[in-house]
Design an enzyme around this catalytic site. Structure first.
Site, PDB file in Angstrom:
ATOM      1  N   LYS A 192      62.674 -74.535  50.916  1.00  0.00           N
ATOM      2  CA  LYS A 192      61.553 -74.126  50.396  1.00  0.00           C
ATOM      3  C   LYS A 192      61.785 -73.102  49.258  1.00  0.00           C
ATOM      4  CE  LYS A 192      58.219 -73.688  53.692  1.00  0.00           C
ATOM      5  NZ  LYS A 192      57.644 -73.272  54.963  1.00  0.00           N
ATOM      6  N   ARG A 210      58.042 -66.888  56.019  1.00  0.00           N
ATOM      7  CA  ARG A 210      58.226 -68.277  56.705  1.00  0.00           C
ATOM      8  C   ARG A 210      59.687 -68.786  56.312  1.00  0.00           C
ATOM      9  NH1 ARG A 210      53.707 -71.780  55.244  1.00  0.00           N
ATOM     10  NH2 ARG A 210      52.157 -70.495  54.431  1.00  0.00           N
ATOM     11  N   GLY A 266      58.236 -77.872  61.181  1.00  0.00           N
ATOM     12  CA  GLY A 266      57.732 -77.323  62.406  1.00  0.00           C
ATOM     13  C   GLY A 266      58.601 -76.747  63.311  1.00  0.00           C
ATOM     14  N   MET A 276      60.790 -74.205  63.123  1.00  0.00           N
ATOM     15  CA  MET A 276      61.110 -73.067  63.035  1.00  0.00           C
ATOM     16  C   MET A 276      60.009 -72.078  62.784  1.00  0.00           C
ATOM     17  SD  MET A 276      64.909 -72.727  61.335  1.00  0.00           S
ATOM     18  CE  MET A 276      64.253 -73.425  59.902  1.00  0.00           C
ATOM     19  N   ARG A 292      58.603 -80.421  47.684  1.00  0.00           N
ATOM     20  CA  ARG A 292      60.176 -80.779  47.903  1.00  0.00           C
ATOM     21  C   ARG A 292      60.181 -82.272  47.758  1.00  0.00           C
ATOM     22  NH1 ARG A 292      59.102 -80.119  54.153  1.00  0.00           N
ATOM     23  NH2 ARG A 292      57.568 -81.722  54.311  1.00  0.00           N
ATOM     24  N   HIS A 296      52.309 -83.737  62.572  1.00  0.00           N
ATOM     25  CA  HIS A 296      53.378 -83.667  63.045  1.00  0.00           C
ATOM     26  C   HIS A 296      54.217 -84.938  63.448  1.00  0.00           C
ATOM     27  CE1 HIS A 296      56.186 -82.580  66.329  1.00  0.00           C
ATOM     28  NE2 HIS A 296      56.715 -81.589  65.478  1.00  0.00           N
ATOM     29  N   SER A 356      95.677-102.797  59.223  1.00  0.00           N
ATOM     30  CA  SER A 356      94.183-102.675  59.521  1.00  0.00           C
ATOM     31  C   SER A 356      94.264-101.647  60.573  1.00  0.00           C
ATOM     32  CB  SER A 356      93.659-104.078  60.036  1.00  0.00           C
ATOM     33  OG  SER A 356      92.469-103.930  60.401  1.00  0.00           O
ATOM     34  N   THR A 369      90.269 -98.344  64.597  1.00  0.00           N
ATOM     35  CA  THR A 369      89.974 -97.043  64.940  1.00  0.00           C
ATOM     36  C   THR A 369      89.226 -96.966  66.209  1.00  0.00           C
ATOM     37  OG1 THR A 369      88.134 -97.540  63.262  1.00  0.00           O
ATOM     38  CG2 THR A 369      89.845 -96.061  62.492  1.00  0.00           C
ATOM     39  N   ASP A 395      90.657 -98.035  69.024  1.00  0.00           N
ATOM     40  CA  ASP A 395      91.703 -97.465  70.040  1.00  0.00           C
ATOM     41  C   ASP A 395      92.371 -96.229  69.305  1.00  0.00           C
ATOM     42  OD1 ASP A 395      92.507 -99.060  72.294  1.00  0.00           O
ATOM     43  OD2 ASP A 395      92.692-100.725  70.973  1.00  0.00           O
ATOM     44  N   CYS A 415      89.040-102.107  60.936  1.00  0.00           N
ATOM     45  CA  CYS A 415      88.230-103.049  61.585  1.00  0.00           C
ATOM     46  C   CYS A 415      87.654-102.466  62.663  1.00  0.00           C
ATOM     47  CB  CYS A 415      89.143-104.283  61.678  1.00  0.00           C
ATOM     48  SG  CYS A 415      90.626-104.124  62.820  1.00  0.00           S
ATOM     49  N   TYR A 427      89.582-102.533  52.018  1.00  0.00           N
ATOM     50  CA  TYR A 427      88.263-103.001  52.519  1.00  0.00           C
ATOM     51  C   TYR A 427      87.886-102.625  53.836  1.00  0.00           C
ATOM     52  CZ  TYR A 427      91.342-105.842  55.976  1.00  0.00           C
ATOM     53  OH  TYR A 427      92.125-105.806  56.883  1.00  0.00           O
TER      54      TYR A 427
END
Ligand code: PEP
Ligand code: MG
Length: 903
Positions: free
Chosen positions: A25, A94, A103, A105, A342, A460, A787, A790, A792, A855, A875
């Site tokens: 803001k 503000r 809304g 804060m 904004r 809102h 490969s 992720t 495990d 993978c 990849y």
């Protein structure tokens, strides 16, 4: 001498690029000020000051002096002092964080009013009865907001006093109250403050301002703000800036008013006049959606000069920001003031359409258009929608405003608590309210969709739901919502009570009784190839253009995790450039379980051989089908990974069966039970699985490799172009891989000799264990590709059981901020990511042409795709439905210029 830190910026000093420091803001107010637009003068206290305050409990040294200086300058410019008795300068205080948190804060308006200056305000407002009323109404609003926000009093204390006053006057409208009523209310409110806060309302304007600033700082850590940040993945340590802005009043009569506007429709992206205007009102009244607004276009009739000026400003802003802007403005006695702008939130469909519209208008290039949309938005566009053809069979209850698109079906619930409660039990719910406020946030998060009977597209409910990508229909005014009784009544007297299923269409605004069937989105039809871009609507065309550009720019290739020909074919239609993970264990289920049982129960080599021989032709057929679907593209086939007992009956069930049968138990069951007991593991995830299984059960991996090689040879002989890659799971040491590799190479040679066909197959490994990552330099000696598994790797790096922890305690961990998002969802860059970097670097040092991919589930997660680009993987591989998202994010990563370590 302590270093001078600038904590306060006049609006003339900032600009839109200082969002981190001035909040969104504040930065945009400064930008508008510098564009010469009519912004009420003011200044911004930085997020840095807030962070200091939150950390130490006191404002930083120097802040007070800097505020003194800026305030004095402001007073000089305005020609009046804060709270000056005969002509007071009034200010608003503000919040405004780096990321918009609508809304969440606090704000305090009308600061500077006290028992003396209220008279001055009345006098300068005109000195008539209406001005008196306005001044006292403003004063009571200040005490109310100050009491609630700064002193932490219950808002109901003030609301109840107002209601009582109205009841005593025999009215239910604020408009029927006069200056004397508000004067009396001020006295009542002050009594409430004294009684409940144990102190008097501060008459000193500067004290009011300083306390309000601290309250805004504190509101960063309000429960609802914390929840919102978690939902939106906004870091918890940013803090908020505070904007102190001279007040302008939209409630000075019918020639005043306040409104919100969008430079384009945030739901469709179409250009036009979109917004709401409310005469004789303050800003909060519009956003709260509690009074009936008129469409912005009506302002032309009400105040043509301001309307024309506003339109010109909106054009200036769009051209300046080169994007859709949203705006808050106030007209004070015919003079237009800009209170905020904004780059506005928009629906996923609008994001794609606007991005390409801006390209066509020459405001941005196509590359930039790609950066203006996200994989998350694309994923939203792929959700199913209600079947228009069949929704006719359902009872249409009413039509509200199409505030946030999508199709949601669930049980109606009428409170945030109930929504959370039922959602936790796994139920789909639609949160139904008259209007929502920030306290409903938890329920909105939990619900499939939100339905309100009041408020417009800027209410809102609409703003927050759109931000979350949640389906929302708002302002369904024909519905009489009785939250207390837990029901609503639709036209014709249809009553929907809590628990009744309803369907809401956020794209059309329709609300149906019961469950409406859903259909594919046109974007999915387009990816499927069932709808040509040229035949599609504006959205499909926009998606097509943006995807083409992303594909052209991306460095990462995108493969699919698929283990049957149908998934492989779909993945290919969605743009997959091969298969990155074919989990062969998925081929051991169903009727084939029996064959696996035979393998486990085999006691002699001959029995084992027979069991494997029975499996092999089935596997060969599986692979041939996949090679055919992915003809000409690489297919990474992973040899069986999970422990064999996963394919056997459950220990308890089988024990019971054998025990109950007693003497008459089936001998096969007895043997099975013995095997299940023998193979039982306390920690199967860390047990006999992956490469370990291949090394222990002799012949198992060999059978799979032979099936792969023979299927490939068969396809080649049939004129196809199979490109197999053989992948070994759960390797921790190069020796494991070497043993399997040697055996596999022997088999490939033999098949070549037997069939006379040479189909080269790379042999590589998954990197799923920290040890594998740390010894990647050695492992690369025996692997032609890595490969990263992720799923495990995350499990073993953190020591988190991937099957248990998310449900067990991740909620608490997220609450504590141990991480902002589950590491199983978005790759943990610092820990798991570091292992990946090490493995990639050391692997490539050993073997410069080592192929690298991922993978695990992260392969389709937007943030993780960016990480993979940065690390220089070749990849990512993900489930077929996430392929378009991965393609887009890979393009965005390349365009963002995220450096690649090793590409
Ligand atoms: C992984 O561990 O990331 C992986 C892809 O393998 P799976 O999920 O089958 O264990
Ligand atoms: Mg794995």
């Amino acid at each position: 001498m302590p270093k001078y830190v600038k904590y306060v910026y006049d609006f003339t000093e900032g600009n839109k690029d200082l969002k981190e420091l001035l909040g969104g803001k504040g930065a945009n107010l400064a930008e508008m000020t510098n564009l010469g637009l009519p912004v009420p003068p003011g200044f911004t206290i930085t997020t840095e000051a807030c962070r200091h305050y939150l950390e130490h409990g006191t404002v930083p040294e120097g802040l007070r002096t800097q505020v003194d200086e800026r305030l004095a300058a402001l007073e000089g410019r305005m020609g009046k002092r804060l709270g000056q008795a005969d002509d007071p300068l009034l200010v608003s205080v503000r919040s405004g964080a780096r990321f918009s948190m609508p809304g969440m804060m606090e704000t305090v308006l009308n600061i500077g009013l006290n028992d003396a200056s209220v008279h001055g305000l009345a006098a300068v407002a005109g000195g008539d009865a209406a001005s008196e009323r306005f001044a006292w109404d403003s004063y009571r609003r200040l005490i109310q907001m100050f009491g609630k926000t700064v002193l932490g009093l219950e808002g109901d204390l003030f609301e109840d006093a107002l209601d009582t006053l109205k009841r005593d006057k025999g009215t239910d409208s604020d408009l029927a109250l006069d200056a004397d009523d508000f004067r009396a209310l001020v006295a009542t409110y002050k009594g409430i403050v004294r009684e409940h806060a144990g102190r008097d309302f501060p008459e000193d304007p500067r004290e009011q301002m300083d306390l309000a600033v601290k309250a805004v700082f504190d509101s960063w850590n309000a429960d609802r703000a914390i929840l919102y940040r978690r939902q939106e993945r906004i870091p918890a340590d940013l803090g908020t800036a505070v904007n102190v802005c001279s007040m302008v009043f939209g409630n000075l009569g019918m020639d005043s008013g306040t409104g919100v506007a969008f430079t384009r429709d945030p739901a469709s992206g179409r250009q036009g006049i979109y917004g709401d205007y409310l005469q004789n009102a303050q800003g909060e009244d519009v956003v709260a959606g509690i009074r009936n607004t008129v469409p912005l276009a009506d302002l032309e009739k009400i105040d043509k000069r301001s309307y024309d000026e506003l339109l010109a400003i909106m054009e200036t802003l769009e051209n300046h920001y080169r994007d859709l802007c949203d705006i808050e403005f106030t007209i004070e006695r015919g003079k237009l003031w800009m209170l905020q702008t904004r780059v506005g939130k928009r629906t996923a469909a609008a994001a794609f359409c606007i991005a390409t519209q801006l390209v066509d208008q020459g405001l941005i290039g196509l590359d930039e258009a790609v950066t203006r949309v996200t994989g998350g938005q694309l994923a939203q566009l792929m959700f199913p929608r209600f079947d228009d053809a069949r929704s006719g069979d359902s009872t249409l209850l009413t039509k509200g405003m199409n505030a946030s698109p999508g199709a949601a079906v669930g049980k109606a619930v009428f409170s945030s608590e109930r929504a959370t409660e039922l959602a936790e039990k796994g139920e789909d719910v639609i949160l139904v309210r008259r209007e929502t406020n920030p306290d409903d946030l938890a329920g909105m998060v939990a619900a499939r969709g939100v339905l309100t009977s009041r408020g417009g597209k800027t209410s809102h409910a609409a703003v927050v739901a759109r931000g979350m990508g949640k389906t929302c229909v708002c302002g369904a005014e024909e519905l009489d919502v009785d939250v207390r009784a837990g029901r609503f009544t639709a036209p014709g007297g249809v009553v929907v009570a809590e628990g009744d299923v309803i369907s809401i269409d956020g794209t059309s605004g329709a609300v149906y009784l019961g469950e409406v069937p859903v259909v594919n989105s046109p974007v999915v039809d387009y990816f499927e190839g069932d709808l040509a871009a040229a035949e599609g609507d504006e959205l499909v065309k926009a998606v097509d253009r943006i995807m083409a550009c992303a594909d052209e720019k991306r460095a990462l290739r995108v493969r699919a995790n698929a283990d049957n020909p149908e998934d492989a074919a779909r993945a290919r239609r969605f743009g997959a450039q091969g298969i990155g993970l074919c989990r062969t264990e998925h081929m051991f289920l169903g009727d084939r379980r029996r064959l696996v049982e035979n393998l486990v129960l085999a006691e002699t080599d001959a029995e084992r051989r027979a069991a494997l021989d029975a499996l092999e032709p089935l596997q060969r057929r599986d692979f041939a089908g996949i090679f055919e679907a992915m003809d000409g593209l690489p297919v990474t086939i992973r040899l069986i990974d999970p422990p064999l007992h996963e394919f056997l009956p459950d220990l308890t069930e089988l024990s019971v069966k054998v025990a109950v049968a007693g003497e008459n138990a089936d001998p096969q069951d007895r043997r099975l039970l013995e095997a299940v007991r023998r193979l039982h593991e306390q920690n199967p995830m860390l047990g006999l699985r992956g490469v370990r299984l291949g090394l222990v059960i002799s012949g198992l991996f060999s059978m799979q490799v032979r099936a792969i090689a023979e299927a490939a040879a068969e396809r080649r002989l049939a004129g196809g172009d199979p490109r197999p890659e053989i992948m070994i799971p759960l390797v921790g040491a190069v020796q494991e891989l070497e043993a399997v590799r040697e055996d596999a190479l022997g088999i490939l040679e033999r098949v070549k000799a037997d069939t006379g066909v040479d189909v080269p197959a790379m042999i590589g490994t998954m990197i799923e264990l920290p040890r594998a990552a740390l010894t990647a330099g050695q492992i690369a000696e025996a692997a032609e590709f890595f490969s990263f598994g992720t799923n495990d790797l995350t499990q073993t790096t953190w020591g988190f059981s991937r099957d248990d922890v998310e449900a067990a305690f991740f909620g608490r961990y997220l609450e504590l901020g141990v991480f902002g998002v589950s590491p199983f969802e978005t790759l943990d860059r610092d820990g798991v990511g570091r292992l990946i970097r090490i493995a990639a670097e050391e692997g490539r040092r050993t073997r410069p042409d080592l192929k690298l991919g991922i993978c695990g589930e992260h392969g389709g997660d937007p943030d993780s795709v960016h990480f993979c680009h940065e690390v220089g993987l070749d990849y990512v591989s993900c489930s077929p439905f996430r392929i378009p998202v991965a393609r887009l994010e890979a393009g965005r990563a390349a365009l963002a210029g995220e450096g690649s370590d090793s590409r």
